[in-house]
Design a protein around this motif. Structure first.
Motif, PDB file in Angstrom:
ATOM      1  N   ASP A 132       0.855  -1.207  -0.074  1.00  0.00           N
ATOM      2  CA  ASP A 132      -0.008  -0.114   0.064  1.00  0.00           C
ATOM      3  C   ASP A 132       0.822   1.260   0.063  1.00  0.00           C
ATOM      4  OD1 ASP A 132      -2.479  -1.398   0.115  1.00  0.00           O
ATOM      5  OD2 ASP A 132      -1.987  -1.776   2.165  1.00  0.00           O
ATOM      6  N   VAL A 133       2.064   1.232   0.776  1.00  0.00           N
ATOM      7  CA  VAL A 133       2.929   2.481   0.732  1.00  0.00           C
ATOM      8  C   VAL A 133       3.354   2.608  -0.575  1.00  0.00           C
ATOM      9  CG1 VAL A 133       4.983   3.169   1.856  1.00  0.00           C
ATOM     10  CG2 VAL A 133       3.696   1.789   3.181  1.00  0.00           C
ATOM     11  N   ALA A 134       4.107   1.591  -1.476  1.00  0.00           N
ATOM     12  CA  ALA A 134       4.517   1.844  -2.528  1.00  0.00           C
ATOM     13  C   ALA A 134       3.664   2.290  -3.548  1.00  0.00           C
ATOM     14  CB  ALA A 134       5.369   0.564  -2.951  1.00  0.00           C
ATOM     15  N   VAL A 135       2.430   1.749  -3.846  1.00  0.00           N
ATOM     16  CA  VAL A 135       1.274   2.221  -4.818  1.00  0.00           C
ATOM     17  C   VAL A 135       0.638   3.433  -4.234  1.00  0.00           C
ATOM     18  CG1 VAL A 135      -0.702   1.092  -3.911  1.00  0.00           C
ATOM     19  CG2 VAL A 135      -0.244   1.194  -6.342  1.00  0.00           C
ATOM     20  N   ALA A 136       0.516   3.626  -3.201  1.00  0.00           N
ATOM     21  CA  ALA A 136      -0.288   4.985  -3.016  1.00  0.00           C
ATOM     22  C   ALA A 136       0.600   6.196  -3.138  1.00  0.00           C
ATOM     23  CB  ALA A 136      -0.745   5.081  -1.281  1.00  0.00           C
ATOM     24  N   CYS A 137       1.935   6.160  -2.661  1.00  0.00           N
ATOM     25  CA  CYS A 137       3.010   7.062  -2.815  1.00  0.00           C
ATOM     26  C   CYS A 137       3.257   7.398  -4.408  1.00  0.00           C
ATOM     27  CB  CYS A 137       4.307   6.812  -2.146  1.00  0.00           C
ATOM     28  SG  CYS A 137       4.210   6.713  -0.163  1.00  0.00           S
ATOM     29  N   ALA A 138       3.476   6.152  -5.098  1.00  0.00           N
ATOM     30  CA  ALA A 138       3.727   6.334  -6.583  1.00  0.00           C
ATOM     31  C   ALA A 138       2.333   7.120  -7.135  1.00  0.00           C
ATOM     32  CB  ALA A 138       3.908   4.995  -7.152  1.00  0.00           C
ATOM     33  N   VAL A 139       1.056   6.803  -7.003  1.00  0.00           N
ATOM     34  CA  VAL A 139       0.095   7.615  -7.398  1.00  0.00           C
ATOM     35  C   VAL A 139       0.095   8.809  -7.213  1.00  0.00           C
ATOM     36  CG1 VAL A 139      -2.388   7.463  -7.046  1.00  0.00           C
ATOM     37  CG2 VAL A 139      -1.261   5.550  -7.647  1.00  0.00           C
ATOM     38  N   VAL A 140       0.190   9.300  -5.865  1.00  0.00           N
ATOM     39  CA  VAL A 140       0.360  10.794  -5.247  1.00  0.00           C
ATOM     40  C   VAL A 140       1.292  11.364  -6.176  1.00  0.00           C
ATOM     41  CG1 VAL A 140       0.720  12.141  -3.433  1.00  0.00           C
ATOM     42  CG2 VAL A 140      -0.636  10.230  -3.030  1.00  0.00           C
ATOM     43  N   ASP A 141       2.517  10.855  -6.206  1.00  0.00           N
ATOM     44  CA  ASP A 141       3.672  11.446  -6.982  1.00  0.00           C
ATOM     45  C   ASP A 141       3.243  11.873  -8.295  1.00  0.00           C
ATOM     46  OD1 ASP A 141       5.353  11.583  -4.803  1.00  0.00           O
ATOM     47  OD2 ASP A 141       6.400   9.880  -5.351  1.00  0.00           O
ATOM     48  N   ARG A 142       2.543  10.866  -8.983  1.00  0.00           N
ATOM     49  CA  ARG A 142       2.135  11.128 -10.493  1.00  0.00           C
ATOM     50  C   ARG A 142       0.885  11.926 -10.599  1.00  0.00           C
ATOM     51  NH1 ARG A 142       2.754   7.371 -15.043  1.00  0.00           N
ATOM     52  NH2 ARG A 142       4.613   6.710 -13.673  1.00  0.00           N
ATOM     53  N   ALA A 143       0.097  11.851  -9.508  1.00  0.00           N
ATOM     54  CA  ALA A 143      -1.067  12.817  -9.675  1.00  0.00           C
ATOM     55  C   ALA A 143      -0.640  14.476  -9.584  1.00  0.00           C
ATOM     56  CB  ALA A 143      -2.007  12.593  -8.585  1.00  0.00           C
ATOM     57  N   VAL A 144       0.466  14.511  -8.893  1.00  0.00           N
ATOM     58  CA  VAL A 144       1.154  16.056  -8.610  1.00  0.00           C
ATOM     59  C   VAL A 144       1.694  16.353  -9.746  1.00  0.00           C
ATOM     60  CG1 VAL A 144       2.829  17.273  -7.305  1.00  0.00           C
ATOM     61  CG2 VAL A 144       1.387  15.744  -6.257  1.00  0.00           C
ATOM     62  N   LYS A 145       2.679  15.586 -10.444  1.00  0.00           N
ATOM     63  CA  LYS A 145       3.126  15.767 -11.482  1.00  0.00           C
ATOM     64  C   LYS A 145       2.277  16.119 -12.829  1.00  0.00           C
ATOM     65  CE  LYS A 145       6.395  13.635 -14.660  1.00  0.00           C
ATOM     66  NZ  LYS A 145       7.438  12.543 -15.077  1.00  0.00           N
ATOM     67  N   GLU A 146       0.994  15.309 -12.812  1.00  0.00           N
ATOM     68  CA  GLU A 146       0.181  15.694 -13.885  1.00  0.00           C
ATOM     69  C   GLU A 146      -1.097  16.511 -13.648  1.00  0.00           C
ATOM     70  OE1 GLU A 146      -0.408  12.070 -16.090  1.00  0.00           O
ATOM     71  OE2 GLU A 146       1.639  11.206 -16.000  1.00  0.00           O
ATOM     72  N   ASN A 147      -0.875  16.860 -12.470  1.00  0.00           N
ATOM     73  CA  ASN A 147      -2.031  18.037 -11.934  1.00  0.00           C
ATOM     74  C   ASN A 147      -3.484  17.409 -11.909  1.00  0.00           C
ATOM     75  OD1 ASN A 147      -0.478  20.344 -11.477  1.00  0.00           O
ATOM     76  ND2 ASN A 147      -0.254  20.675 -13.673  1.00  0.00           N
ATOM     77  N   ILE A 148      -3.330  16.257 -11.438  1.00  0.00           N
ATOM     78  CA  ILE A 148      -4.881  15.471 -11.145  1.00  0.00           C
ATOM     79  C   ILE A 148      -5.212  15.397  -9.762  1.00  0.00           C
ATOM     80  CG2 ILE A 148      -5.848  12.895 -11.380  1.00  0.00           C
ATOM     81  CD1 ILE A 148      -3.956  12.535 -13.762  1.00  0.00           C
TER      82      ILE A 148
END
Length: 360
Positions: free
Chosen positions: A333-349
């Motif tokens: 959960d740590v790995a996937v949630a942090c990756a999703v947040v990082d990608r969301a910030v990068k792509e303004n989602i």
């Protein structure tokens, strides 16, 4: 300090942009750290709190160089109404800011739990199937979020698959919706659905038997307390991913099939020996298991993983089928949630609440 909110729709948009390779690599990092007993991981036991119609589970975890999260999942009780059960398992993950300790993001986790499990299953499959493997047929039992995530990932990763068969306990709207989704997304794959034979019937449906016999990959994600099919139906060389059982009384395959594998691949030995009913009934010990993270070397610097030929060959030659049993690991959960947040910030989602932690 701002706060990022990611709805279910936001998470779907973000995760659709991850490739199977990216997701598998995320899980490879997690399972490598877990098997090496990495000092930077923290995974305290979950806390359960009873609600009127659910049991809410609070699961904090940390990977020092990745992040810190807590997932909250509410599991409907056996007495809950059908309406409540059909809503599934509400899940949310909070992601902390590593520098200041505040909540960085609140993420809808319904999709993420299934996605990280599917990525772990795909990692196991890539490790034990030959590099030139071109599976033709995949069978899934169940029709929930776990099966949807698995099939979407596996059909993307293995374009050689020609037939995808899904059996469920009933021909409900969820099953039909899944069929329509897969048919529209993977137009070259023949998708068929069916209803599982009655467990108490003396007769097993011939279509179901044939689907089991023909499958190169079998994925199960049910709460069954009895084997879903007899061992004799499973052909040699089949790889099975068992996701459903998490209590000693739950079983998705019989002991004969467990024994055919010789060595069973698991996400975590200690957890599976306590929670996986199939392995408990087969009276397996740690020497009969190998953790997923023991089958490869992970290179943190360049985020790559290299299969370990010796352990993999031992798994492949110890039986005539291969099995991956997962009960789920909080570190995923740590790995996937942090990756999703990082990608969301990068792509303004997502929705950002500015000055969330400022009272003036």
């Amino acid at each position: 300090m701002s706060l990022l909110i990611l709805s279910a729709a936001d998470v779907a948009k973000v995760t659709a942009r991850f490739t199977p390779d990216e997701l598998v690599t995320l899980m490879a990092d997690v399972f490598s750290r877990l098997s090496e007993r990495h000092r930077g991981i923290h995974q305290p036991h979950r806390t359960a709190i009873p609600l009127e119609h659910h049991t809410s589970l609070f699961m904090p975890s940390r990977i020092s160089s990745v992040g810190t999260t807590m997932k909250v999942v509410s599991v409907p009780s056996a007495e809950a109404s059908r309406e409540i059960k059909e809503k599934g398992l509400p899940a949310t993950t909070i992601v902390l800011d590593e520098k200041f300790g505040n909540v960085r993001a609140v993420v809808n986790a319904r999709r993420l739990t299934a996605l990280r499990n599917a990525a772990g299953s795909l990692l196991s499959t890539r490790l034990v199937l030959p590099d030139n493997a071109k599976p033709k047929s995949i069978l899934a039992i169940g029709a929930g979020a776990q099966i949807q995530a698995h099939l979407a990932l596996f059909l993307t990763a293995y374009p050689s698959i020609e037939t995808c068969t899904i059996f469920n306990r009933s021909r409900n709207a969820r099953l039909e919706s899944l069929r329509e989704l897969l048919e529209s997304t993977f137009s070259s794959v023949r998708v068929t659905t069916g209803v599982l034979p009655d467990a108490h019937s003396k007769h097993t449906g011939t279509e179901y038997q044939e689907a089991v016999k023909q499958a190169n990959i079998i994925i199960t994600a049910t709460s069954s307390t009895h084997a879903l099919f007899p061992s004799k139906l499973v052909q040699k060389g089949t790889h099975l991913c068992l996701i459903g059982s998490y209590k000693p009384e739950m079983h998705e395959i019989d002991t004969a099939l467990v024994k055919r594998a010789g060595i069973v691949i698991v996400d975590q030995k200690s957890a599976c020996l306590q929670e996986a009913g199939e392995l408990i009934d087969a009276e397996l010990s740690e020497s009969d298991l190998i953790e997923l993270g023991e089958l490869y070397d992970y290179k943190t610097k360049d985020h790559t993983w290299i299969p370990r030929e010796g352990p993999i060959e031992e798994v492949q030659t110890s039986g005539d089928v291969t099995i991956f049993k997962s009960v789920g690991v909080g570190l995923q959960d740590v790995a996937v949630a942090c990756a999703v947040v990082d990608r969301a910030v990068k792509e303004n989602i997502g929705v950002v609440i500015e000055a969330y932690d400022e009272d003036d």
